[in-house]
Scaffold this motif. Structure first.
Motif, mmCIF file in Angstrom:
data_model
loop_
_atom_site.group_PDB
_atom_site.id
_atom_site.type_symbol
_atom_site.label_atom_id
_atom_site.label_comp_id
_atom_site.label_asym_id
_atom_site.label_seq_id
_atom_site.Cartn_x
_atom_site.Cartn_y
_atom_site.Cartn_z
ATOM 1 N N MET A 62 -62.656 -0.734 1.654
ATOM 2 C CA MET A 62 -62.875 0.381 1.158
ATOM 3 C C MET A 62 -61.436 1.443 0.144
ATOM 4 O O MET A 62 -60.558 0.453 0.253
ATOM 5 C CB MET A 62 -63.167 2.025 1.895
ATOM 6 N N HIS A 63 -62.222 2.540 -0.441
ATOM 7 C CA HIS A 63 -60.819 2.920 -1.225
ATOM 8 C C HIS A 63 -60.115 3.268 -0.171
ATOM 9 O O HIS A 63 -59.521 4.060 0.817
ATOM 10 C CB HIS A 63 -61.764 4.269 -1.700
ATOM 11 N N GLN A 64 -58.576 2.943 -0.790
ATOM 12 C CA GLN A 64 -57.417 3.458 -0.173
ATOM 13 C C GLN A 64 -57.180 4.900 -0.053
ATOM 14 O O GLN A 64 -56.373 4.943 -0.485
ATOM 15 C CB GLN A 64 -56.313 2.533 -0.254
ATOM 16 N N ALA A 65 -57.167 5.410 0.036
ATOM 17 C CA ALA A 65 -56.724 7.362 -0.261
ATOM 18 C C ALA A 65 -56.319 7.434 0.446
ATOM 19 O O ALA A 65 -54.892 7.826 0.397
ATOM 20 C CB ALA A 65 -57.926 7.907 -0.173
ATOM 21 N N ASN A 66 -56.385 7.181 2.371
ATOM 22 C CA ASN A 66 -55.470 7.118 2.696
ATOM 23 C C ASN A 66 -55.534 6.503 4.285
ATOM 24 O O ASN A 66 -56.602 6.241 4.343
ATOM 25 C CB ASN A 66 -54.483 8.536 2.942
ATOM 26 N N SER A 98 -58.593 0.609 -5.975
ATOM 27 C CA SER A 98 -57.524 0.316 -4.979
ATOM 28 C C SER A 98 -58.792 -0.788 -3.907
ATOM 29 O O SER A 98 -58.032 -1.406 -3.725
ATOM 30 C CB SER A 98 -57.455 1.747 -3.870
ATOM 31 N N VAL A 99 -60.411 -1.068 -4.052
ATOM 32 C CA VAL A 99 -60.562 -1.765 -3.553
ATOM 33 C C VAL A 99 -60.304 -2.848 -4.162
ATOM 34 O O VAL A 99 -60.558 -4.086 -3.602
ATOM 35 C CB VAL A 99 -62.495 -0.871 -3.340
ATOM 36 N N PRO A 100 -60.323 -3.331 -5.571
ATOM 37 C CA PRO A 100 -60.751 -4.666 -5.635
ATOM 38 C C PRO A 100 -58.800 -5.083 -5.484
ATOM 39 O O PRO A 100 -59.424 -6.440 -5.231
ATOM 40 C CB PRO A 100 -60.822 -4.476 -7.520
ATOM 41 N N LEU A 101 -57.998 -4.485 -6.248
ATOM 42 C CA LEU A 101 -56.701 -4.499 -5.589
ATOM 43 C C LEU A 101 -56.503 -4.751 -3.668
ATOM 44 O O LEU A 101 -55.682 -6.100 -3.296
ATOM 45 C CB LEU A 101 -55.770 -3.478 -5.169
#
Length: 138
Positions: A62-66, A98-101
């Motif tokens: 998932m999105h790597q927000a924190n 963030s998701v693709p990385l």
């Protein structure tokens, strides 16, 4: 008393509905609440449409927000933390990348393998969201 926001090179500064320049702000607590409550619902809906159960998920990407959001969303989904892809310590929040990385890194280092079921989720500006279930590989 109007505030202005510097634009990135080649970009345009943020404007409000009245067409005036304005500051870009974020309410971190609201984003946390939104992400932690929305991601599990989005993933459950995608699993239902795919005819799968939560137990079928091998990896949450998932999105790597924190890290707090990653941990709390996984906990709500009852997924063990070792099945959540996180590269925050290495890169921080890379926004839309963030998701693709995270996916690319987990495939490259061998964590994600052919046949794995991935739950992918993103959320971002304007509190938009998306999710999908992918069976990785051939």
């Amino acid at each position: 008393d109007e505030a202005t926001t510097a634009a990135p090179e080649g970009g345009r500064p943020a404007t409000n509905a009245a067409g005036r320049f304005g500051d870009i702000t974020m309410n971190g607590q609201e984003v946390f609440k939104f992400a932690v409550s929305t991601v599990p619902v989005v993933i459950e809906s995608a699993l239902d449409k795919a005819g799968l159960e939560r137990e079928d998920v091998d990896w949450l990407v998932m999105h790597q927000a924190n890290q707090r959001i990653l941990d709390a969303a996984a906990k709500r989904m009852k997924l063990p933390s070792d099945r959540v892809v996180s590269n925050l310590a290495k890169y921080g929040n890379t926004s839309a990348a963030s998701v693709p990385l995270a996916l690319s890194e987990a495939v490259s280092d061998g964590r994600i393998k052919d046949g794995d079921v991935l739950a992918l989720a993103g959320f971002g500006a304007g509190l938009t969201w998306a999710g999908m279930i992918v069976k990785w590989g051939k």
